[in-house]
Structure formats: C-alpha cells, structure tokens
Design a protein around this motif. Structure first.
Motif, PDB file in Angstrom:
ATOM      1  N   LEU A  55       0.809  -1.212   0.000  1.00 24.40           N
ATOM      2  CA  LEU A  55       0.000   0.000   0.000  1.00 24.40           C
ATOM      3  C   LEU A  55       0.846   1.268   0.000  1.00 24.40           C
ATOM      4  CD1 LEU A  55      -2.931  -0.808   2.462  1.00 24.40           C
ATOM      5  CD2 LEU A  55      -3.058  -0.522  -0.014  1.00 24.40           C
ATOM      6  N   ILE A  56       2.132   1.148   0.348  1.00 26.02           N
ATOM      7  CA  ILE A  56       3.001   2.321   0.398  1.00 26.02           C
ATOM      8  C   ILE A  56       3.463   2.670  -1.017  1.00 26.02           C
ATOM      9  CG2 ILE A  56       5.192   3.239   1.253  1.00 26.02           C
ATOM     10  CD1 ILE A  56       4.857   1.469   3.714  1.00 26.02           C
ATOM     11  N   PRO A  57       3.298   3.922  -1.452  1.00 24.44           N
ATOM     12  CA  PRO A  57       3.763   4.306  -2.789  1.00 24.44           C
ATOM     13  C   PRO A  57       5.228   3.918  -2.993  1.00 24.44           C
ATOM     14  CG  PRO A  57       2.456   6.070  -1.826  1.00 24.44           C
ATOM     15  CD  PRO A  57       2.663   5.050  -0.736  1.00 24.44           C
ATOM     16  N   ARG A  58       5.528   3.327  -4.125  1.00 22.55           N
ATOM     17  CA  ARG A  58       6.857   2.780  -4.389  1.00 22.55           C
ATOM     18  C   ARG A  58       7.819   3.880  -4.826  1.00 22.55           C
ATOM     19  NH1 ARG A  58       8.738  -2.345  -6.054  1.00 22.55           N
ATOM     20  NH2 ARG A  58      11.008  -2.301  -5.932  1.00 22.55           N
ATOM     21  N   SER A  59       8.802   4.177  -3.970  1.00 20.97           N
ATOM     22  CA  SER A  59       9.839   5.154  -4.317  1.00 20.97           C
ATOM     23  C   SER A  59      11.097   4.419  -4.765  1.00 20.97           C
ATOM     24  CB  SER A  59      10.141   6.068  -3.125  1.00 20.97           C
ATOM     25  OG  SER A  59      10.427   5.306  -1.971  1.00 20.97           O
ATOM     26  N   TYR A  60      11.971   5.128  -5.469  1.00 20.75           N
ATOM     27  CA  TYR A  60      13.133   4.485  -6.081  1.00 20.75           C
ATOM     28  C   TYR A  60      14.411   5.233  -5.712  1.00 20.75           C
ATOM     29  CZ  TYR A  60       9.598   2.057  -8.793  1.00 20.75           C
ATOM     30  OH  TYR A  60       8.511   1.306  -9.169  1.00 20.75           O
ATOM     31  N   PRO A  61      15.221   4.676  -4.790  1.00 23.07           N
ATOM     32  CA  PRO A  61      16.497   5.316  -4.449  1.00 23.07           C
ATOM     33  C   PRO A  61      17.462   5.231  -5.626  1.00 23.07           C
ATOM     34  CG  PRO A  61      16.336   3.149  -3.420  1.00 23.07           C
ATOM     35  CD  PRO A  61      15.009   3.410  -4.057  1.00 23.07           C
ATOM     36  N   GLU A  62      18.225   6.309  -5.844  1.00 25.11           N
ATOM     37  CA  GLU A  62      19.090   6.354  -7.025  1.00 25.11           C
ATOM     38  C   GLU A  62      20.549   6.650  -6.703  1.00 25.11           C
ATOM     39  OE1 GLU A  62      16.057   7.822 -10.502  1.00 25.11           O
ATOM     40  OE2 GLU A  62      16.810   9.354  -9.132  1.00 25.11           O
ATOM     41  N   ILE A  63      20.795   7.684  -5.898  1.00 25.11           N
ATOM     42  CA  ILE A  63      22.170   8.125  -5.631  1.00 25.11           C
ATOM     43  C   ILE A  63      22.339   8.355  -4.127  1.00 25.11           C
ATOM     44  CG2 ILE A  63      23.838  10.026  -5.905  1.00 25.11           C
ATOM     45  CD1 ILE A  63      23.683   8.445  -8.399  1.00 25.11           C
ATOM     46  N   LEU A  64      23.460   7.906  -3.588  1.00 21.37           N
ATOM     47  CA  LEU A  64      23.779   8.179  -2.191  1.00 21.37           C
ATOM     48  C   LEU A  64      24.944   9.160  -2.141  1.00 21.37           C
ATOM     49  CD1 LEU A  64      23.119   7.458   0.760  1.00 21.37           C
ATOM     50  CD2 LEU A  64      24.912   5.717   0.631  1.00 21.37           C
ATOM     51  N   CYS A  65      24.719  10.301  -1.480  1.00 19.22           N
ATOM     52  CA  CYS A  65      25.763  11.310  -1.302  1.00 19.22           C
ATOM     53  C   CYS A  65      26.341  11.157   0.106  1.00 19.22           C
ATOM     54  CB  CYS A  65      25.177  12.715  -1.473  1.00 19.22           C
ATOM     55  SG  CYS A  65      24.366  12.974  -3.058  1.00 19.22           S
ATOM     56  N   ILE A  66      27.661  11.116   0.202  1.00 16.75           N
ATOM     57  CA  ILE A  66      28.279  10.899   1.504  1.00 16.75           C
ATOM     58  C   ILE A  66      29.432  11.875   1.745  1.00 16.75           C
ATOM     59  CG2 ILE A  66      27.697   8.434   1.342  1.00 16.75           C
ATOM     60  CD1 ILE A  66      30.742   7.880   1.107  1.00 16.75           C
ATOM     61  N   SER A  67      29.688  12.106   3.026  1.00 14.26           N
ATOM     62  CA  SER A  67      30.877  12.840   3.441  1.00 14.26           C
ATOM     63  C   SER A  67      31.389  12.198   4.728  1.00 14.26           C
ATOM     64  CB  SER A  67      30.567  14.315   3.683  1.00 14.26           C
ATOM     65  OG  SER A  67      31.743  14.990   4.130  1.00 14.26           O
ATOM     66  N   PRO A  68      32.355  11.282   4.625  1.00  9.72           N
ATOM     67  CA  PRO A  68      32.847  10.589   5.823  1.00  9.72           C
ATOM     68  C   PRO A  68      33.326  11.529   6.927  1.00  9.72           C
ATOM     69  CG  PRO A  68      33.615   9.476   3.843  1.00  9.72           C
ATOM     70  CD  PRO A  68      32.961  10.749   3.390  1.00  9.72           C
ATOM     71  N   GLU A  69      33.781  12.735   6.563  1.00 15.12           N
ATOM     72  CA  GLU A  69      34.205  13.707   7.578  1.00 15.12           C
ATOM     73  C   GLU A  69      33.046  14.121   8.496  1.00 15.12           C
ATOM     74  OE1 GLU A  69      36.874  16.986   6.049  1.00 15.12           O
ATOM     75  OE2 GLU A  69      36.229  16.098   4.153  1.00 15.12           O
ATOM     76  N   CYS A  70      31.822  13.961   8.027  1.00 17.66           N
ATOM     77  CA  CYS A  70      30.646  14.377   8.805  1.00 17.66           C
ATOM     78  C   CYS A  70      30.017  13.229   9.591  1.00 17.66           C
ATOM     79  CB  CYS A  70      29.583  14.969   7.884  1.00 17.66           C
ATOM     80  SG  CYS A  70      30.081  16.464   7.011  1.00 17.66           S
ATOM     81  N   PHE A  71      30.479  11.990   9.377  1.00 21.80           N
ATOM     82  CA  PHE A  71      29.861  10.857  10.058  1.00 21.80           C
ATOM     83  C   PHE A  71      29.947  11.026  11.570  1.00 21.80           C
ATOM     84  CE2 PHE A  71      30.710   7.611   6.386  1.00 21.80           C
ATOM     85  CZ  PHE A  71      29.794   8.290   5.597  1.00 21.80           C
ATOM     86  N   LEU A  72      28.890  10.575  12.255  1.00 19.24           N
ATOM     87  CA  LEU A  72      28.838  10.692  13.716  1.00 19.24           C
ATOM     88  C   LEU A  72      29.253   9.409  14.420  1.00 19.24           C
ATOM     89  CD1 LEU A  72      25.449  12.624  14.061  1.00 19.24           C
ATOM     90  CD2 LEU A  72      27.772  13.556  13.974  1.00 19.24           C
ATOM     91  N   GLY A  73      29.377   8.319  13.679  1.00 14.71           N
ATOM     92  CA  GLY A  73      29.752   7.042  14.290  1.00 14.71           C
ATOM     93  C   GLY A  73      30.413   6.153  13.263  1.00 14.71           C
ATOM     94  N   SER A  74      30.238   4.834  13.435  1.00  5.61           N
ATOM     95  CA  SER A  74      30.865   3.875  12.519  1.00  5.61           C
ATOM     96  C   SER A  74      29.843   3.024  11.771  1.00  5.61           C
ATOM     97  CB  SER A  74      31.812   2.957  13.298  1.00  5.61           C
ATOM     98  OG  SER A  74      31.097   2.294  14.338  1.00  5.61           O
ATOM     99  N   ASN A  75      28.558   3.192  12.086  1.00  6.28           N
ATOM    100  CA  ASN A  75      27.542   2.360  11.440  1.00  6.28           C
ATOM    101  C   ASN A  75      27.214   2.824  10.023  1.00  6.28           C
ATOM    102  OD1 ASN A  75      27.236   0.768  13.748  1.00  6.28           O
ATOM    103  ND2 ASN A  75      25.700   2.153  14.608  1.00  6.28           N
ATOM    104  N   GLU A  76      27.673   4.014   9.676  1.00  9.10           N
ATOM    105  CA  GLU A  76      27.342   4.557   8.361  1.00  9.10           C
ATOM    106  C   GLU A  76      27.835   3.652   7.224  1.00  9.10           C
ATOM    107  OE1 GLU A  76      27.470   8.116  11.135  1.00  9.10           O
ATOM    108  OE2 GLU A  76      28.618   6.265  10.827  1.00  9.10           O
ATOM    109  N   TRP A  77      29.022   3.088   7.394  1.00  5.18           N
ATOM    110  CA  TRP A  77      29.582   2.274   6.314  1.00  5.18           C
ATOM    111  C   TRP A  77      28.755   1.009   6.089  1.00  5.18           C
ATOM    112  CZ3 TRP A  77      32.411   4.620   3.055  1.00  5.18           C
ATOM    113  CH2 TRP A  77      33.277   5.648   3.456  1.00  5.18           C
TER     114      TRP A  77
END
Length: 279
Positions: A55-77
């Motif tokens: 029932l949830i409208p289907r969205s489509y992820p395309e690009i991930l923008c990252i900046s490791p300098e801004c990460f707050l922890g280690s789970n991001e990777w």
C-alpha cells in the motif's frame, strides 16, 4: 543517474549545483526527485524498501551522497554497503553547502518520487481501521510530526488533501524521521477522498472548534476516517458538509485552538485507547 562512484571536491561541479537546486520545491517537482537526509531517516526508508507494504507508494532510491568527515559514528559504512547505490562523495565543506541541516551527519539519498495520487481502490483492503485525512496542511514540520504520531498510534493510512506544502519536502522527511516511507501516504482532493471513504462505509469524523461535541464522547472504534483542517483556515466548508459527524476538542482557557499536530495526536490516541478497551 546510474553511474560509477565519484569523488567530487569542487563547489562549481554541476552535481553540486544540481543537489543545491533540490532544496527548492519547484526544482524537486520538476525533476521528480526527493532529498532524504540523515542516517536514521535513510535507515527507516531502507527497512521499508526491504519489507515493502504494497500500500506504500513505491519510491526508487538512485544516488547516495556521503561525506565521511561528517559521520557521527561507525555504522554509516554498514548502511552504505547495504544500500548498494552509486555514491557521490564530498569533502565536509561541499557537503555542508548541499545539506539542509546546520550539523549534517554525512548522508543524503536522492531518489525518484513515487506516484502517490489517491485512487479509491486503495481503500478496498481496509476493515476496522483508522484512516487519517489532513486537509490543507501548511507547515512541513507539522505534517512530519503528524506522520510520526499516526504511525505510532497504529493508523494504517494517511491521506493529505489540497495541501499548501510539499509532502516530499526534506523538512517533512526530517520531522517524520523517515516515517513518510513506512506508512501509506497519499494526495487527493477533499471531495474525492471523502466521497470515496463514505462509499467504502467509513464513518467520517471531522474536527472543528465550531461545535460543542467533545471527541471523547464519540465512538472512535471501527472503520473510521478522522479529518483535520489546516492550521490557519481550519476545515473547508466542503469537508464539514460531507463528513458524517463534527467533533471538537474542548478549550477551557483563553486559547481558541491547538497546534494541528497536537490536536491530531490527542484524537487518534483516544481512538487507540477505546480500541484497546474493546479487545
């Protein structure tokens, strides 16, 4: 937009200009893209994509923008690996220019906005459940908070009618903490939506300060749709005419109204309380 991973260091890079342009509603609508920022928000969206409610409208992820300098922890990777999307990587200063936040956490996901236009057959699978209708909402922060509250109270569907804000605004996504992707949310006209609800045998209950009929004196169980109006203008005449009953939240002080998100929470949690008593 499907391309190899890239490191982008220049403020004048066309991709930076493109991402900055998505801060404006007109550009998001023109491009048909959403801008989802934050570890928690992206994690919620991914969980929804992995365990999709049809029932949830289907969205489509395309690009991930990252900046490791801004990460707050280690789970991001771990999240980055799990998403398995093309990556645009930026130094902190450039990422801060792209970000909507004062303190970005280094993750932004760009994707294709789904078709979220209401159609009546969405209601076919609903039985004794709450549907929430929000008419003419103006503030993205309020809409995001309403979505969080609705999801927490077990609301199965939210329909936004005739809004004055962008449902896929980054501010809606942020204030909903990504819940926009985990609960069915649709857009329609007030008349079309309320007529479809009535045809599907929903009891339609509209909140307005113009009546003296406290919400807690009404049966809020069963197959119901609860309708709220905008912060500034309240319910439209059309919504009041079509709804089966008008309810109010008592105001005992000098204030004549409550914040829209707060009002919504009060009533839908009363519905949840009544339902728990009937189990």
């Amino acid at each position: 937009m499907h391309e190899p991973n890239q490191k982008i260091t220049s403020f004048s890079n066309p991709k930076v200009k493109y991402l900055v342009s998505l801060k404006e509603r007109k550009n998001r609508e023109k491009e048909g893209r959403f801008f989802l920022e934050g570890y928690r928000e992206i994690t919620r969206a991914k969980q929804s994509w992995d365990h999709r409610n049809p029932l949830i409208p289907r969205s489509y992820p395309e690009i991930l923008c990252i900046s490791p300098e801004c990460f707050l922890g280690s789970n991001e990777w771990e999240l980055i690996k799990a998403l398995n999307l093309p990556i645009w990587e930026f130094p902190k200063a450039v990422f801060e220019k792209i970000s909507h936040r004062d303190r970005p956490d280094g993750l932004i996901l760009i994707g294709k906005i789904p078709d979220y236009n209401f159609h009546p057959n969405i209601l076919d699978s609903f039985q004794d459940e709450i549907v929430l209708v929000i008419e003419g909402v103006e503030k993205p922060g309020n809409l995001g908070t309403i979505l969080r509250t609705a999801e927490g109270a077990g609301v199965k569907l939210v329909i936004v009618t005739d809004p004055r804000t962008d449902i896929y605004s980054p501010n809606v996504m942020r204030s909903s903490t990504g819940i926009l992707f985990t609960i069915p949310v649709y857009l329609g006209s007030t008349e079309e939506v309320l007529n479809a609800l009535i045809k599907n045998k929903f009891k339609t209950l509209a909140l307005t300060p113009e009546v003296n009929n406290p919400y807690y004196n009404t049966d809020l169980t069963g197959k119901i749709a609860i309708i709220f109006g905008s912060e500034q203008y309240g319910l439209s005449d059309k919504a009041k005419e079509i709804s089966s009953d008008l309810l109010s939240i008592p105001m005992l002080g000098e204030a004549d109204s409550l914040n829209l998100a707060l009002s919504t929470g009060i009533v839908i949690y009363e519905s949840l309380r009544q339902r728990s008593l009937n189990k």
